[in-house]
Design a protein around this motif. Structure first.
Motif, PDB file in Angstrom:
ATOM      1  N   GLY A  76       0.840  -1.200   0.000  1.00 38.00           N
ATOM      2  CA  GLY A  76       0.000   0.000   0.000  1.00 38.00           C
ATOM      3  C   GLY A  76       0.872   1.245   0.000  1.00 38.00           C
ATOM      4  N   ALA A  77       1.200   1.745   1.177  1.00 38.60           N
ATOM      5  CA  ALA A  77       2.086   2.915   1.308  1.00 38.60           C
ATOM      6  C   ALA A  77       2.612   2.949   2.738  1.00 38.60           C
ATOM      7  N   VAL A  78       3.708   3.642   2.934  1.00 36.97           N
ATOM      8  CA  VAL A  78       4.245   3.752   4.298  1.00 36.97           C
ATOM      9  C   VAL A  78       4.435   5.217   4.677  1.00 36.97           C
ATOM     10  N   GLY A  79       4.458   5.454   5.988  1.00 36.31           N
ATOM     11  CA  GLY A  79       4.814   6.786   6.496  1.00 36.31           C
ATOM     12  C   GLY A  79       3.635   7.557   7.048  1.00 36.31           C
ATOM     13  N   GLY A  80       3.961   8.586   7.816  1.00 37.25           N
ATOM     14  CA  GLY A  80       2.930   9.437   8.389  1.00 37.25           C
ATOM     15  C   GLY A  80       3.507  10.249   9.533  1.00 37.25           C
ATOM     16  N   PRO A  81       2.782  11.289   9.929  1.00 39.77           N
ATOM     17  CA  PRO A  81       3.307  12.202  10.953  1.00 39.77           C
ATOM     18  C   PRO A  81       3.622  11.529  12.284  1.00 39.77           C
ATOM     19  N   PRO A  93       9.588   4.672   8.828  1.00 36.36           N
ATOM     20  CA  PRO A  93       8.777   3.811   7.938  1.00 36.36           C
ATOM     21  C   PRO A  93       9.428   3.572   6.574  1.00 36.36           C
ATOM     22  N   GLU A  94      10.036   4.634   6.010  1.00 33.86           N
ATOM     23  CA  GLU A  94      10.619   4.525   4.662  1.00 33.86           C
ATOM     24  C   GLU A  94      11.757   3.505   4.628  1.00 33.86           C
ATOM     25  N   ALA A  95      12.422   3.304   5.789  1.00 30.98           N
ATOM     26  CA  ALA A  95      13.519   2.325   5.842  1.00 30.98           C
ATOM     27  C   ALA A  95      12.977   0.924   5.552  1.00 30.98           C
ATOM     28  N   GLY A  96      11.709   0.678   5.931  1.00 28.11           N
ATOM     29  CA  GLY A  96      11.096  -0.618   5.650  1.00 28.11           C
ATOM     30  C   GLY A  96      10.968  -0.849   4.153  1.00 28.11           C
ATOM     31  N   LEU A  97      10.625   0.216   3.461  1.00 22.55           N
ATOM     32  CA  LEU A  97      10.464   0.142   2.007  1.00 22.55           C
ATOM     33  C   LEU A  97      11.812  -0.123   1.309  1.00 22.55           C
ATOM     34  N   LEU A  98      12.837   0.640   1.716  1.00 21.03           N
ATOM     35  CA  LEU A  98      14.159   0.454   1.115  1.00 21.03           C
ATOM     36  C   LEU A  98      14.679  -0.951   1.411  1.00 21.03           C
ATOM     37  N   VAL A 291       2.289   4.657  -6.910  1.00 19.30           N
ATOM     38  CA  VAL A 291       3.348   5.676  -6.850  1.00 19.30           C
ATOM     39  C   VAL A 291       3.110   6.644  -5.685  1.00 19.30           C
ATOM     40  N   HIS A 292       1.831   6.844  -5.322  1.00 17.67           N
ATOM     41  CA  HIS A 292       1.541   7.819  -4.265  1.00 17.67           C
ATOM     42  C   HIS A 292       1.975   7.321  -2.885  1.00 17.67           C
ATOM     43  N   GLY A 293       1.998   8.249  -1.929  1.00 24.34           N
ATOM     44  CA  GLY A 293       2.368   7.908  -0.564  1.00 24.34           C
ATOM     45  C   GLY A 293       1.146   7.581   0.283  1.00 24.34           C
ATOM     46  N   SER A 294       1.290   7.747   1.595  1.00 24.09           N
ATOM     47  CA  SER A 294       0.249   7.284   2.524  1.00 24.09           C
ATOM     48  C   SER A 294      -0.842   8.330   2.758  1.00 24.09           C
ATOM     49  N   ALA A 295      -0.711   9.506   2.123  1.00 25.68           N
ATOM     50  CA  ALA A 295      -1.742  10.566   2.161  1.00 25.68           C
ATOM     51  C   ALA A 295      -2.369  10.730   3.544  1.00 25.68           C
ATOM     52  N   PRO A 296      -1.581  11.058   4.558  1.00 26.53           N
ATOM     53  CA  PRO A 296      -2.149  11.152   5.912  1.00 26.53           C
ATOM     54  C   PRO A 296      -3.270  12.174   6.023  1.00 26.53           C
ATOM     55  N   ASP A 297      -3.279  13.177   5.120  1.00 30.82           N
ATOM     56  CA  ASP A 297      -4.329  14.211   5.189  1.00 30.82           C
ATOM     57  C   ASP A 297      -5.727  13.671   4.943  1.00 30.82           C
ATOM     58  N   ILE A 298      -5.840  12.529   4.249  1.00 31.93           N
ATOM     59  CA  ILE A 298      -7.182  11.979   3.976  1.00 31.93           C
ATOM     60  C   ILE A 298      -7.352  10.564   4.535  1.00 31.93           C
ATOM     61  N   ALA A 304      -9.728   8.148  -0.219  1.00 31.74           N
ATOM     62  CA  ALA A 304      -8.588   7.815  -1.088  1.00 31.74           C
ATOM     63  C   ALA A 304      -9.052   7.151  -2.381  1.00 31.74           C
ATOM     64  N   ASN A 305      -8.345   7.438  -3.441  1.00 27.63           N
ATOM     65  CA  ASN A 305      -8.573   6.763  -4.714  1.00 27.63           C
ATOM     66  C   ASN A 305      -7.820   5.420  -4.672  1.00 27.63           C
ATOM     67  N   PRO A 306      -8.535   4.303  -4.741  1.00 28.06           N
ATOM     68  CA  PRO A 306      -7.832   3.001  -4.654  1.00 28.06           C
ATOM     69  C   PRO A 306      -7.314   2.492  -5.999  1.00 28.06           C
TER      70      PRO A 306
HETATM   71  P1  NAD Z   1       1.333  11.572  -0.822  1.00 29.90           P
HETATM   72  O1  NAD Z   1       1.444  10.897  -2.134  1.00 29.90           O
HETATM   73  O2  NAD Z   1       0.991  10.704   0.324  1.00 29.90           O
HETATM   74  O3  NAD Z   1       0.223  12.734  -0.906  1.00 29.90           O
HETATM   75  C1  NAD Z   1       0.341  13.872  -1.744  1.00 29.90           C
HETATM   76  C2  NAD Z   1      -1.069  14.458  -1.987  1.00 29.90           C
HETATM   77  O4  NAD Z   1      -1.788  13.624  -2.880  1.00 29.90           O
HETATM   78  C3  NAD Z   1      -1.913  14.540  -0.723  1.00 29.90           C
HETATM   79  O5  NAD Z   1      -2.715  15.691  -0.757  1.00 29.90           O
HETATM   80  C4  NAD Z   1      -2.786  13.315  -0.765  1.00 29.90           C
HETATM   81  O6  NAD Z   1      -4.028  13.448  -0.118  1.00 29.90           O
HETATM   82  C5  NAD Z   1      -2.962  13.127  -2.275  1.00 29.90           C
HETATM   83  N1  NAD Z   1      -3.085  11.704  -2.604  1.00 29.90           N
HETATM   84  C6  NAD Z   1      -2.095  10.801  -2.659  1.00 29.90           C
HETATM   85  N2  NAD Z   1      -2.563   9.598  -2.974  1.00 29.90           N
HETATM   86  C7  NAD Z   1      -3.887   9.740  -3.129  1.00 29.90           C
HETATM   87  C8  NAD Z   1      -4.933   8.840  -3.445  1.00 29.90           C
HETATM   88  N3  NAD Z   1      -4.712   7.544  -3.676  1.00 29.90           N
HETATM   89  N4  NAD Z   1      -6.185   9.325  -3.502  1.00 29.90           N
HETATM   90  C9  NAD Z   1      -6.444  10.619  -3.287  1.00 29.90           C
HETATM   91  N5  NAD Z   1      -5.504  11.528  -2.984  1.00 29.90           N
HETATM   92  C10 NAD Z   1      -4.231  11.090  -2.900  1.00 29.90           C
HETATM   93  O7  NAD Z   1       2.718  12.326  -0.579  1.00 29.90           O
HETATM   94  P2  NAD Z   1       3.215  13.153   0.699  1.00 29.90           P
HETATM   95  O8  NAD Z   1       2.073  13.912   1.280  1.00 29.90           O
HETATM   96  O9  NAD Z   1       4.417  13.836   0.233  1.00 29.90           O
HETATM   97  O10 NAD Z   1       3.673  12.049   1.752  1.00 29.90           O
HETATM   98  C11 NAD Z   1       2.849  11.553   2.798  1.00 29.90           C
HETATM   99  C12 NAD Z   1       3.562  10.395   3.473  1.00 29.90           C
HETATM  100  O11 NAD Z   1       3.723   9.327   2.530  1.00 29.90           O
HETATM  101  C13 NAD Z   1       4.966  10.729   3.975  1.00 29.90           C
HETATM  102  O12 NAD Z   1       5.162  10.085   5.204  1.00 29.90           O
HETATM  103  C14 NAD Z   1       5.889  10.162   2.903  1.00 29.90           C
HETATM  104  O13 NAD Z   1       7.147   9.814   3.409  1.00 29.90           O
HETATM  105  C15 NAD Z   1       5.103   8.937   2.491  1.00 29.90           C
HETATM  106  N6  NAD Z   1       5.404   8.450   1.143  1.00 29.90           N
HETATM  107  C16 NAD Z   1       5.422   7.111   0.977  1.00 29.90           C
HETATM  108  C17 NAD Z   1       5.605   6.575  -0.267  1.00 29.90           C
HETATM  109  C18 NAD Z   1       5.543   5.086  -0.416  1.00 29.90           C
HETATM  110  O14 NAD Z   1       5.052   4.406   0.477  1.00 29.90           O
HETATM  111  N7  NAD Z   1       5.994   4.537  -1.531  1.00 29.90           N
HETATM  112  C19 NAD Z   1       5.796   7.403  -1.392  1.00 29.90           C
HETATM  113  C20 NAD Z   1       5.734   8.810  -1.199  1.00 29.90           C
HETATM  114  C21 NAD Z   1       5.531   9.313   0.073  1.00 29.90           C
END
Ligand code: NAD
Length: 378
Positions: A76-81, A93-98, A291-298, A304-306
């Motif tokens: 899925g994705a890793v990381g967060g505040p 968290p990112e160390a787990g990914l690497l 490609v996206h991260g863990s999007a902690p804001d939502i 989230a878009n799956p």
């Molecule tokens: P992010 O990709 O998590 O989010 C960036 C923006 O895009 C946010 O506003 C988020 O709400 C939105 N977004 C991302 N994916 C979405 C989805 N599936 N549906 C709807 N909106 C989506 O990047 P960030 O905010 O820079 O990082 C947040 C956390 O994720 C950090 O802890 C970062 O280290 C981690 N991260 C992890 C990975 C990974 O697991 N491969 C990659 C990038 C960032």
């Protein structure tokens, strides 16, 4: 459709929106188990911040063992505040990914940049430049300047500081990534563009020579072009549809794959695959993740878009599970959902009513059911 086979997956949902998106992948897996001749079983485990909370490490050894035993890992994705304050880099968290990438020897990163017709306006480029875009960036992931030695920051005798890294590639590293690119091109448009900076870097000269040699030896049926990486960056913005497969090193790939991804305009739609070396039985370790991260804001809000995670699973079907037909079926279902105007908030425009994560998963399942019905009728 395809022969009866059993596959074993490891699902690592991770942090933030990871678990929500993975829940929708599980619906697809259940659908495939109910409606196709293949059987998919899966195990689940933690990675990233949740693994630190559960095991005191972002990736436990037992999880690595499970990953090595699986046919494919879906992440899925890793990381967060919650874990941002960790000063010990190995516990972040990112160390787990690497670590999982390193442990599985994933040297080839595949990033498709596909523009779905229904989302053509999401790109920052003009629709006619990106309509129908379907390119694949193959990036070398474990070598080059990010890992080359010597590296460091030193203080010179005159008191100035000097930072240095080493760009280094061996013939075998170049050949194995080029081999992946030629293989991929065979399944697509039979055209590879190899990018380096042979005009100013010896490592680029070697890259060009080795790719050319491999092409002559065993892939002369594929069209091969060489391009300087800076020109490639420009061409991606000018006329991206001229490309099919782009193969390049770790540093240039990092930049070019992000640039190509943004041609599609929607982070929530972008899948990726990372592949290891093929063993004697023809199988390889592989990890599939959005490609996206863990999007902690939502996170936790069903917003989230799956689809990026679902499309990553489609890549697993194609590249690890030898189920190209089912990958096509799933990708077509996603396309149909978009064509029907169904959107999560991140890809919705004024005329759309945004739906949630689980409703999007259900919409894909509905389209899969429609395809099944249509195939029975036909
Ligand atoms: P992010 O990709 O998590 O989010 C960036 C923006 O895009 C946010 O506003 C988020 O709400 C939105 N977004 C991302 N994916 C979405 C989805 N599936 N549906 C709807 N909106 C989506 O990047 P960030 O905010 O820079 O990082 C947040 C956390 O994720 C950090 O802890 C970062 O280290 C981690 N991260 C992890 C990975 C990974 O697991 N491969 C990659 C990038 C960032």
């Amino acid at each position: 459709m395809t022969q009866n086979e059993n596959y074993n997956l490891l699902l690592l949902a991770g942090d933030g929106i990871g678990p929500e998106a993975m829940k929708e992948v599980k619906k697809i897996i259940a659908w495939l188990n109910d409606n196709t001749s293949a059987t998919y079983s899966y195990d689940e485990d933690y990675i990233g911040g949740c693994a630190y909370d559960a095991y005191g490490t972002p990736l436990a050894d037992e999880t690595i063992t499970k990953a090595k035993q699986s046919d494919a890992v879906i992440l899925g994705a890793v990381g967060g505040p919650k874990w941002d304050g960790k000063t010990d880099y190995d516990l972040r968290p990112e160390a787990g990914l690497l670590k999982i990438r390193k442990e599985l020897g994933l040297f080839a990163n595949l990033r498709p940049a596909i523009v779905f017709d229904a989302l053509v306006d999401a790109s920052s480029l003009k629709p006619e430049l990106v309509k129908g875009l379907d390119i694949l960036i193959v990036r070398e992931l474990t070598g080059g300047v990010y890992f080359g030695e010597p590296r460091g920051i030193e203080t010179l005798e005159n008191g100035e500081r000097r930072g240095f890294n080493t760009q280094v590639y061996t013939t075998s590293e170049i050949r194995r990534i080029a081999e992946v690119a030629f293989d991929m091109a065979k399944k697509r448009g039979s055209f590879v563009t190899s990018c380096e900076k042979a005009n100013v870097m010896e490592s680029g000269v070697l890259w060009r020579e080795e790719v050319t040699k491999l092409h002559k030896e065993s892939h002369s049926d594929i069209r091969l072009e060489h391009m300087y990486a800076d020109n490639c960056a420009m061409q991606l913005c000018r006329a991206p549809k001229q490309f099919d497969v782009i193969v390049t090193d770790n540093l240039f790939g990092d930049i070019l794959s992000d640039e190509a991804a943004m041609l599609t305009g929607s982070l929530g739609m972008l899948p990726s695959a990372s592949l290891g070396a093929t063993d004697t039985q023809g199988s390889r370790h592989a990890l599939y993740e959005p490609v996206h991260g863990s999007a902690p804001d939502i996170a936790g809000q069903n917003k989230a878009n799956p689809l990026a995670t679902i499309l990553s699973f489609a890549m697993a079907l194609r590249y690890s599970l030898h189920q190209g037909d089912y990958a096509d079926l799933l990708e077509q279902a996603v396309q149909n959902v978009l064509n029907a105007g169904i959107r999560t908030a991140d890809i919705a425009e004024a005329q759309h009513t945004a739906i949630g994560t689980s409703e999007m998963g259900d919409a894909v399942i509905k389209q899969l059911n429609i395809s099944l019905e249509n195939s029975k009728v036909a």
